[in-house]
Design a protein around this motif. Structure first.
Motif, PDB file in Angstrom:
ATOM      1  N   ASN A 131      77.898  21.034  66.235  1.00  0.00           N
ATOM      2  CA  ASN A 131      77.797  22.380  66.817  1.00  0.00           C
ATOM      3  C   ASN A 131      77.237  22.354  68.238  1.00  0.00           C
ATOM      4  OD1 ASN A 131      78.481  23.008  64.247  1.00  0.00           O
ATOM      5  ND2 ASN A 131      76.606  24.074  63.735  1.00  0.00           N
ATOM      6  N   LYS A 132      76.762  21.200  68.672  1.00  0.00           N
ATOM      7  CA  LYS A 132      76.103  21.047  69.969  1.00  0.00           C
ATOM      8  C   LYS A 132      74.905  21.986  70.090  1.00  0.00           C
ATOM      9  CE  LYS A 132      80.116  19.293  72.319  1.00  0.00           C
ATOM     10  NZ  LYS A 132      81.070  19.425  73.392  1.00  0.00           N
ATOM     11  N   THR A 133      74.195  22.156  68.989  1.00  0.00           N
ATOM     12  CA  THR A 133      72.990  22.981  68.988  1.00  0.00           C
ATOM     13  C   THR A 133      71.775  22.084  68.817  1.00  0.00           C
ATOM     14  OG1 THR A 133      73.214  23.347  66.617  1.00  0.00           O
ATOM     15  CG2 THR A 133      74.108  25.043  68.072  1.00  0.00           C
ATOM     16  N   ILE A 134      70.643  22.634  69.209  1.00  0.00           N
ATOM     17  CA  ILE A 134      69.393  21.896  69.117  1.00  0.00           C
ATOM     18  C   ILE A 134      68.477  22.608  68.135  1.00  0.00           C
ATOM     19  CG2 ILE A 134      67.363  21.121  70.405  1.00  0.00           C
ATOM     20  CD1 ILE A 134      69.143  21.045  72.901  1.00  0.00           C
ATOM     21  N   TYR A 135      67.921  21.841  67.201  1.00  0.00           N
ATOM     22  CA  TYR A 135      66.956  22.352  66.248  1.00  0.00           C
ATOM     23  C   TYR A 135      65.620  21.662  66.508  1.00  0.00           C
ATOM     24  CZ  TYR A 135      71.184  23.810  63.818  1.00  0.00           C
ATOM     25  OH  TYR A 135      72.386  24.379  63.511  1.00  0.00           O
ATOM     26  N   TYR A 136      64.574  22.234  65.960  1.00  0.00           N
ATOM     27  CA  TYR A 136      63.259  21.631  66.126  1.00  0.00           C
ATOM     28  C   TYR A 136      62.585  21.442  64.780  1.00  0.00           C
ATOM     29  CZ  TYR A 136      63.471  22.413  71.128  1.00  0.00           C
ATOM     30  OH  TYR A 136      63.831  22.382  72.440  1.00  0.00           O
ATOM     31  N   SER A 137      61.780  20.409  64.728  1.00  0.00           N
ATOM     32  CA  SER A 137      60.915  20.159  63.599  1.00  0.00           C
ATOM     33  C   SER A 137      59.504  20.041  64.166  1.00  0.00           C
ATOM     34  CB  SER A 137      61.327  18.865  62.902  1.00  0.00           C
ATOM     35  OG  SER A 137      60.446  18.557  61.860  1.00  0.00           O
ATOM     36  N   LEU A 138      58.528  20.542  63.443  1.00  0.00           N
ATOM     37  CA  LEU A 138      57.143  20.510  63.902  1.00  0.00           C
ATOM     38  C   LEU A 138      56.413  19.397  63.167  1.00  0.00           C
ATOM     39  CD1 LEU A 138      54.853  21.817  65.544  1.00  0.00           C
ATOM     40  CD2 LEU A 138      54.503  23.384  63.638  1.00  0.00           C
ATOM     41  N   GLU A 139      56.017  18.370  63.910  1.00  0.00           N
ATOM     42  CA  GLU A 139      55.256  17.244  63.352  1.00  0.00           C
ATOM     43  C   GLU A 139      53.771  17.569  63.508  1.00  0.00           C
ATOM     44  OE1 GLU A 139      54.674  13.260  61.910  1.00  0.00           O
ATOM     45  OE2 GLU A 139      56.641  14.075  62.402  1.00  0.00           O
ATOM     46  N   VAL A 140      53.050  17.650  62.394  1.00  0.00           N
ATOM     47  CA  VAL A 140      51.639  18.031  62.430  1.00  0.00           C
ATOM     48  C   VAL A 140      50.797  16.909  61.842  1.00  0.00           C
ATOM     49  CG1 VAL A 140      49.941  19.723  61.661  1.00  0.00           C
ATOM     50  CG2 VAL A 140      52.250  20.457  62.193  1.00  0.00           C
ATOM     51  N   GLY A 141      49.642  16.668  62.469  1.00  0.00           N
ATOM     52  CA  GLY A 141      48.714  15.649  61.992  1.00  0.00           C
ATOM     53  C   GLY A 141      48.626  14.495  62.966  1.00  0.00           C
ATOM     54  N   ASN A 142      47.819  13.519  62.579  1.00  0.00           N
ATOM     55  CA  ASN A 142      47.705  12.292  63.366  1.00  0.00           C
ATOM     56  C   ASN A 142      47.790  11.110  62.406  1.00  0.00           C
ATOM     57  OD1 ASN A 142      45.162  12.198  62.173  1.00  0.00           O
ATOM     58  ND2 ASN A 142      44.078  12.790  64.027  1.00  0.00           N
ATOM     59  N   LYS A 143      47.506   9.930  62.899  1.00  0.00           N
ATOM     60  CA  LYS A 143      47.652   8.724  62.080  1.00  0.00           C
ATOM     61  C   LYS A 143      46.740   8.751  60.853  1.00  0.00           C
ATOM     62  CE  LYS A 143      48.461   3.914  63.144  1.00  0.00           C
ATOM     63  NZ  LYS A 143      48.281   2.849  64.137  1.00  0.00           N
ATOM     64  N   LYS A 144      45.497   9.184  61.045  1.00  0.00           N
ATOM     65  CA  LYS A 144      44.528   9.192  59.949  1.00  0.00           C
ATOM     66  C   LYS A 144      44.710  10.388  59.010  1.00  0.00           C
ATOM     67  CE  LYS A 144      39.587   8.778  59.081  1.00  0.00           C
ATOM     68  NZ  LYS A 144      38.264   8.751  59.682  1.00  0.00           N
ATOM     69  N   PHE A 145      45.152  11.518  59.554  1.00  0.00           N
ATOM     70  CA  PHE A 145      45.318  12.749  58.785  1.00  0.00           C
ATOM     71  C   PHE A 145      46.735  13.292  58.963  1.00  0.00           C
ATOM     72  CE2 PHE A 145      40.827  12.541  60.003  1.00  0.00           C
ATOM     73  CZ  PHE A 145      40.223  12.619  58.762  1.00  0.00           C
ATOM     74  N   PRO A 146      47.737  12.637  58.385  1.00  0.00           N
ATOM     75  CA  PRO A 146      49.114  13.110  58.571  1.00  0.00           C
ATOM     76  C   PRO A 146      49.443  14.282  57.640  1.00  0.00           C
ATOM     77  CG  PRO A 146      49.112  11.165  57.186  1.00  0.00           C
ATOM     78  CD  PRO A 146      47.673  11.411  57.601  1.00  0.00           C
ATOM     79  N   ILE A 147      50.175  15.230  58.176  1.00  0.00           N
ATOM     80  CA  ILE A 147      50.739  16.301  57.344  1.00  0.00           C
ATOM     81  C   ILE A 147      52.236  16.087  57.236  1.00  0.00           C
ATOM     82  CG2 ILE A 147      51.254  18.772  57.250  1.00  0.00           C
ATOM     83  CD1 ILE A 147      48.505  19.361  58.194  1.00  0.00           C
ATOM     84  N   GLY A 148      52.863  15.721  58.345  1.00  0.00           N
ATOM     85  CA  GLY A 148      54.286  15.429  58.335  1.00  0.00           C
ATOM     86  C   GLY A 148      55.094  16.484  59.060  1.00  0.00           C
ATOM     87  N   ASN A 149      56.414  16.406  58.870  1.00  0.00           N
ATOM     88  CA  ASN A 149      57.333  17.346  59.503  1.00  0.00           C
ATOM     89  C   ASN A 149      57.374  18.648  58.717  1.00  0.00           C
ATOM     90  OD1 ASN A 149      58.141  15.695  61.598  1.00  0.00           O
ATOM     91  ND2 ASN A 149      59.762  14.750  60.397  1.00  0.00           N
ATOM     92  N   ILE A 150      57.311  19.744  59.453  1.00  0.00           N
ATOM     93  CA  ILE A 150      57.407  21.071  58.860  1.00  0.00           C
ATOM     94  C   ILE A 150      58.632  21.738  59.455  1.00  0.00           C
ATOM     95  CG2 ILE A 150      56.290  23.317  58.605  1.00  0.00           C
ATOM     96  CD1 ILE A 150      53.600  21.908  58.911  1.00  0.00           C
ATOM     97  N   LYS A 151      59.476  22.292  58.592  1.00  0.00           N
ATOM     98  CA  LYS A 151      60.663  22.988  59.075  1.00  0.00           C
ATOM     99  C   LYS A 151      60.243  24.231  59.853  1.00  0.00           C
ATOM    100  CE  LYS A 151      62.746  22.466  54.853  1.00  0.00           C
ATOM    101  NZ  LYS A 151      63.566  23.006  53.789  1.00  0.00           N
ATOM    102  N   ILE A 152      60.919  24.469  60.963  1.00  0.00           N
ATOM    103  CA  ILE A 152      60.630  25.626  61.799  1.00  0.00           C
ATOM    104  C   ILE A 152      61.926  26.385  62.059  1.00  0.00           C
ATOM    105  CG2 ILE A 152      60.804  24.201  63.875  1.00  0.00           C
ATOM    106  CD1 ILE A 152      58.818  26.036  65.240  1.00  0.00           C
ATOM    107  N   LYS A 153      61.837  27.683  62.031  1.00  0.00           N
ATOM    108  CA  LYS A 153      63.004  28.517  62.312  1.00  0.00           C
ATOM    109  C   LYS A 153      62.797  29.171  63.679  1.00  0.00           C
ATOM    110  CE  LYS A 153      65.935  32.010  60.275  1.00  0.00           C
ATOM    111  NZ  LYS A 153      66.125  32.911  59.138  1.00  0.00           N
TER     112      LYS A 153
END
Length: 185
Positions: A131-153
């Motif tokens: 589709n030639k569109t760009i989506y985003y994912s929100l990466e939260v946390g750091n090495k010691k306290f990772p949360i991971g990728n969170i879907k964002i709309k």
């Protein structure tokens, strides 16, 4: 000109639990700073001689960390705690400039949020070649306290911010931030 954005995010159950813990710890530091200020204010009224001593309005929070009394504060990044003290300092600065009232205790009911600086988040760009569109994912946390990728709309384009607020209102999660679009008003 400053542009503000608020987008829905969709953390899973584990991510929501960690974010709620971060929110609670940041609120604890903020409320502890408010209580500390109230204590010194009443102390100064009782002992007028000592009231001439400037105690300063610092952003320290280490006095609230204790392995026995507050062990849960060791389960979050120190950036979360520092930001709680910084939020209190900003509120106090607004009070001294007569822009707001004296900082008060924050309740754990209603809208809850945590302020994150760029040490704890990153926006990951995902390109869809079909589709030639760009989506985003929100990466939260750091090495010691990772949360991971969170879907964002994200419903519109935006620039990557330096700080974000992740909030929860009635079980729905949001990320909000602002940035300068380099236009003069």
């Amino acid at each position: 000109m400053q542009i503000g954005n608020s987008f829905r995010i969709y953390p899973d159950t584990q991510q929501s639990k960690i974010l709620l813990n971060w929110i609670g710890c940041q609120r604890f530091i903020y409320n502890s700073k408010v209580s500390e200020d109230r204590y010194f204010k009443s102390f100064n009224r009782k002992f007028l001689v000592d009231s001439l001593i400037d105690r300063g309005f610092d952003q320290s929070y280490s006095q609230f960390k204790d392995k026995e009394l507050t062990p849960w504060l060791y389960d979050v990044p120190s950036v979360i705690l520092r930001n709680g003290a910084t939020l209190w300092k900003q509120a106090y600065s607004r009070y001294y400039k007569k822009l707001a009232g004296r900082p008060t205790i924050k309740s754990k009911h209603g809208k809850q949020s945590v302020w994150l600086t760029n040490e704890l988040f990153a926006f990951i760009e995902i390109k869809d070649n079909n589709n030639k569109t760009i989506y985003y994912s929100l990466e939260v946390g750091n090495k010691k306290f990772p949360i991971g990728n969170i879907k964002i709309k994200a419903h519109k384009e935006f620039k990557i911010p330096k700080t974000i607020h992740i909030s929860v209102i009635a079980g729905k999660w949001f990320v909000s931030f602002n940035y300068d679009n380099d236009l003069i008003e």
